[in-house]
Design a protein around this motif. Structure first.
Motif, short mmCIF file in Angstrom:
data_model
loop_
_atom_site.label_atom_id
_atom_site.label_comp_id
_atom_site.label_asym_id
_atom_site.label_seq_id
_atom_site.Cartn_x
_atom_site.Cartn_y
_atom_site.Cartn_z
N MET A 1 -45.75 -50.62 -76.78
CA MET A 1 -45.88 -51.42 -75.56
C MET A 1 -45.33 -50.64 -74.37
N ALA A 2 -45.68 -51.14 -73.17
CA ALA A 2 -45.42 -50.34 -71.97
C ALA A 2 -44.10 -50.65 -71.28
N GLU A 3 -43.31 -51.58 -71.79
CA GLU A 3 -42.12 -52.03 -71.09
C GLU A 3 -41.18 -50.87 -70.78
N ASN A 4 -40.85 -50.73 -69.48
CA ASN A 4 -39.90 -49.72 -68.99
C ASN A 4 -40.37 -48.28 -69.24
N ARG A 5 -41.66 -48.07 -69.41
CA ARG A 5 -42.16 -46.72 -69.62
C ARG A 5 -42.89 -46.25 -68.37
N SER A 6 -42.78 -44.98 -68.09
CA SER A 6 -43.36 -44.43 -66.87
C SER A 6 -44.87 -44.28 -67.00
N PHE A 7 -45.51 -44.17 -65.86
CA PHE A 7 -46.94 -43.90 -65.81
C PHE A 7 -47.25 -42.61 -66.56
N GLU A 8 -46.49 -41.57 -66.32
CA GLU A 8 -46.75 -40.28 -66.94
C GLU A 8 -46.63 -40.35 -68.47
N ASP A 9 -45.62 -41.07 -68.94
CA ASP A 9 -45.40 -41.20 -70.38
C ASP A 9 -46.57 -41.94 -71.04
N THR A 19 -59.52 -39.63 -81.24
CA THR A 19 -60.61 -40.53 -80.89
C THR A 19 -61.70 -40.61 -81.96
N GLU A 20 -61.58 -39.88 -83.06
CA GLU A 20 -62.63 -39.88 -84.07
C GLU A 20 -62.78 -41.26 -84.70
N GLY A 21 -64.02 -41.59 -85.05
CA GLY A 21 -64.31 -42.82 -85.79
C GLY A 21 -64.27 -44.06 -84.93
N TRP A 22 -64.48 -45.21 -85.59
CA TRP A 22 -64.50 -46.50 -84.90
C TRP A 22 -63.40 -47.41 -85.40
N ASP A 23 -62.27 -46.83 -85.75
CA ASP A 23 -61.08 -47.61 -86.08
C ASP A 23 -60.32 -47.88 -84.78
N PHE A 24 -60.20 -49.16 -84.42
CA PHE A 24 -59.55 -49.53 -83.17
C PHE A 24 -58.15 -50.13 -83.40
N SER A 25 -57.56 -49.86 -84.57
CA SER A 25 -56.28 -50.48 -84.90
C SER A 25 -55.16 -50.02 -83.97
N TRP A 26 -55.27 -48.84 -83.37
CA TRP A 26 -54.23 -48.36 -82.46
C TRP A 26 -54.02 -49.33 -81.30
N ALA A 31 -54.23 -53.84 -76.29
CA ALA A 31 -55.50 -54.29 -75.73
C ALA A 31 -56.13 -55.23 -76.75
N SER A 32 -56.97 -56.12 -76.27
CA SER A 32 -57.62 -57.06 -77.18
C SER A 32 -59.04 -57.32 -76.71
N GLU A 33 -59.89 -57.69 -77.66
CA GLU A 33 -61.28 -58.03 -77.34
C GLU A 33 -61.70 -59.20 -78.22
N ASP A 206 -51.72 -52.07 -71.01
CA ASP A 206 -51.03 -50.93 -70.40
C ASP A 206 -52.04 -49.81 -70.13
N ILE A 207 -51.64 -48.85 -69.33
CA ILE A 207 -52.57 -47.80 -68.92
C ILE A 207 -52.87 -46.84 -70.06
N ALA A 208 -51.99 -46.74 -71.05
CA ALA A 208 -52.29 -45.91 -72.22
C ALA A 208 -53.53 -46.44 -72.93
N ALA A 209 -53.65 -47.77 -73.04
CA ALA A 209 -54.81 -48.36 -73.69
C ALA A 209 -56.09 -48.06 -72.91
N VAL A 210 -56.01 -48.09 -71.60
CA VAL A 210 -57.17 -47.76 -70.77
C VAL A 210 -57.59 -46.31 -70.99
N VAL A 211 -56.63 -45.40 -70.97
CA VAL A 211 -56.94 -43.98 -71.15
C VAL A 211 -57.57 -43.74 -72.52
N HIS A 212 -56.98 -44.30 -73.56
CA HIS A 212 -57.54 -44.10 -74.89
C HIS A 212 -58.94 -44.71 -75.00
N PHE A 213 -59.13 -45.89 -74.44
CA PHE A 213 -60.44 -46.55 -74.48
C PHE A 213 -61.52 -45.69 -73.81
N LEU A 214 -61.21 -45.16 -72.63
CA LEU A 214 -62.20 -44.38 -71.90
C LEU A 214 -62.46 -43.02 -72.55
#
Length: 262
Positions: A1-9, A19-26, A31-33, A206-214
């Motif tokens: 989770m992103a609590e108290n973590r920096s943008f850079e981190d 990013t290999e495969g279609w396992d979205f467990s990370w 993030a949720s869908e 969190d922004i990590a989820a956005v980066v990984h998704f894209l």
């Protein structure tokens, strides 16, 4: 989770996840869908269990969905099971996962003819193909055979896409229209037994989820890199920190298509 973590981190973490495969467990907790009501993989497993003798999964990714389908169908199993995939890292991943099940994994470009003889399969599956090649699907299906697939619909996750790219033209937003795809299937001589569409809520926490998704879903923003989109990523990080999860909506449609009997 992103609590108290920096943008850079957070960005560094999202950029480091494989990013290999279609396992979205990370994405669990980040993030949720919402899932479509028809339960594609379970439905596909029931079709296999119902007596399918020869099964093809088009654009299988890392093979995770087909693996689940075959588990759902057990102890029933097709005489022939095959899968295609175009991205080399996924070919390797799918082969390692599916070969022990007796599934033949064939490396084949997404936009090339299917590397199988006419009328080979009585069930063709696909989850989120880049686009359906209806003539090829019709060709490899046996008379009376079925194509069961879940497609990505129009303007899927465009709240996120347009945050980075700005407003897109209507012809881009309306691509993957299910009725246009229905017309393509019928033009290839197939009969659409069922077509269902749903719009589903997504949340990025969190922004990590956005980066990984894209990075993982590469067609959302072609050529995406953290460096190229750092200003937008930072702005979105600040928005999530201030307002909470970023909400978008995916679109999905289910095709149940038959090749007519002679």
């Amino acid at each position: 989770m992103a609590e108290n973590r920096s943008f850079e981190d957070l960005v560094a973490e999202g950029a480091a996840v494989p990013t290999e495969g279609w396992d979205f467990s990370w994405f669990e907790g980040r993030a949720s869908e919402e899932r479509p009501s028809w339960g594609y993989a379970v439905s596909a497993g029931k079709r296999v269990a119902g007596g399918a003798e020869a099964v093809l999964d088009i654009q299988t990714g890392g093979g995770e969905v087909l693996d689940f389908v075959l588990d759902t169908a057990a102890p029933a199993r097709p005489v022939l099971a095959a899968a295609t995939e175009g991205w080399p890292p996924n070919v390797a991943k799918a082969t390692a996962l599916l070969r022990p099940r007796g599934v033949v994994v064939v490396a084949a470009p997404d936009d090339a003819p299917l590397p199988f003889a006419d009328e080979t399969f009585d069930l063709v599956l696909s989850r989120h193909p880049v686009r359906p090649y209806w003539d090829e699907i019709a060709r490899v299906l046996r008379p009376g055979g079925t194509y069961l697939a879940q497609h990505v619909g129009p303007a899927s996750v465009f709240e996120l896409v347009e945050f980075f790219l700005g407003p897109l033209p209507e012809e881009v937003r309306s691509a993957r229209d299910p009725e246009r795809e229905r017309a393509g299937a019928e033009a290839a001589g197939l009969e659409v037994a069922e077509l269902r569409a749903e719009r589903l809520r997504m949340e990025f926490h969190d922004i990590a989820a956005v980066v990984h998704f894209l990075r993982k879903v590469v067609w959302m923003i072609p050529g995406f890199t953290v460096e190229a989109y750092e200003p937008q990523l930072r702005a979105l990080h600040e928005r999530i920190e201030k307002e909470g999860p970023f909400v978008a909506h995916s679109t999905r449609h289910l095709f149940d298509v038959r090749r007519p009997r002679r």
